[in-house]
Design a protein around this motif. Sequence first.
Motif, short mmCIF file in Angstrom:
data_model
loop_
_atom_site.label_atom_id
_atom_site.label_comp_id
_atom_site.label_asym_id
_atom_site.label_seq_id
_atom_site.Cartn_x
_atom_site.Cartn_y
_atom_site.Cartn_z
N TYR A 35 14.07 19.65 -39.99
CA TYR A 35 15.00 18.94 -39.12
C TYR A 35 14.71 19.32 -37.67
O TYR A 35 14.30 20.45 -37.39
CB TYR A 35 16.45 19.31 -39.45
N GLN A 37 16.63 19.67 -34.00
CA GLN A 37 17.93 19.72 -33.36
C GLN A 37 17.77 19.82 -31.85
O GLN A 37 17.39 20.88 -31.32
CB GLN A 37 18.77 20.89 -33.89
N PRO A 43 21.35 18.22 -36.18
CA PRO A 43 19.98 18.14 -36.65
C PRO A 43 19.63 16.74 -37.16
O PRO A 43 20.46 16.07 -37.78
CB PRO A 43 19.95 19.17 -37.79
N PHE A 45 16.79 14.58 -39.48
CA PHE A 45 15.84 14.75 -40.57
C PHE A 45 14.44 14.30 -40.16
O PHE A 45 14.27 13.20 -39.61
CB PHE A 45 16.33 13.96 -41.77
N LEU A 88 15.12 22.71 -31.21
CA LEU A 88 15.13 23.73 -32.26
C LEU A 88 14.68 23.05 -33.54
O LEU A 88 15.26 22.04 -33.95
CB LEU A 88 16.53 24.30 -32.42
N LEU A 90 14.32 23.22 -37.45
CA LEU A 90 14.95 23.92 -38.56
C LEU A 90 14.28 23.57 -39.88
O LEU A 90 13.91 22.43 -40.12
CB LEU A 90 16.44 23.53 -38.65
N PHE A 104 19.56 26.75 -44.58
CA PHE A 104 18.74 26.66 -43.38
C PHE A 104 18.28 28.03 -42.89
O PHE A 104 19.00 29.03 -43.02
CB PHE A 104 19.53 25.99 -42.26
N GLY A 105 17.08 28.03 -42.30
CA GLY A 105 16.64 29.18 -41.53
C GLY A 105 17.21 29.11 -40.12
O GLY A 105 17.95 28.19 -39.78
N ASP A 106 16.87 30.10 -39.30
CA ASP A 106 17.39 30.14 -37.94
C ASP A 106 16.54 29.35 -36.95
O ASP A 106 16.87 29.29 -35.77
CB ASP A 106 17.52 31.60 -37.47
#
Lengths: 113, 114
Positions: A35, A37, A43, A45, A88, A90, A104-106
Amino acid sequence: DAGVTQSPTHLIKTRGQHVTLRCSPISGHKSVSWYQQVLGQGPQFIFQYYEKEERGRGNFPDRFSARQFPNYSSELNVNALLLGDSALYLCASSPGQVNQPQHFGDGTRLSIL
Amino acid sequence: QQQVKQSPQSLIVQKGGISIINCAYENTAFDYFPWYQQFPGKGPALLIAIRPDVSEKKEGRFTISFNKSAKQFSLHIMDSQPGDSATYFCAPKDGSSTLGRLYFGRGTQLTVWP
């Protein structure tokens, strides 16, 4: 247990360059999604992979590509970077069964100069 | 086109109060309705989710209310705490494919004053 891990955490590139972002899913998870953001928005897709096959693609240009490896990790590649690609990025993983939540990761913070 | 409309954009609540965030959708193929919480510098974390065959789900201080006919669902945070200050996203899942993609709302920035 380790969550979704992404690398690098931050990245600075210039217009026209390309970038590769990496994601390791939660152990046992076979599906990975990407994703984008943009600051101040939700976010959006980009891609979804399951068992190394693309299962979904969002409304992003062909400059964006991805792949999933036999160990279920994934790479997102972006070519010919534009200022608007600053965001960002993701990665989310899920087991792959129907209606299993995505974790999700950071993210990787990508800045384009 | 925006398939998910989330409101309000920002919300300020006093400690101990109730926070309510709403989400309206158009796509009748959505089959899973999660809420995510995101802190600055972190990825979204799943908070609570509901399936369309249930009208309400409660987990601790967090409750989802789901109205299938109105195509709306909402997040209620009871006894709001300063630690709840974050951005909240509704992100229904498209069930038309096996795994489905999440469609995120624009987010609600919640601030809880002590």
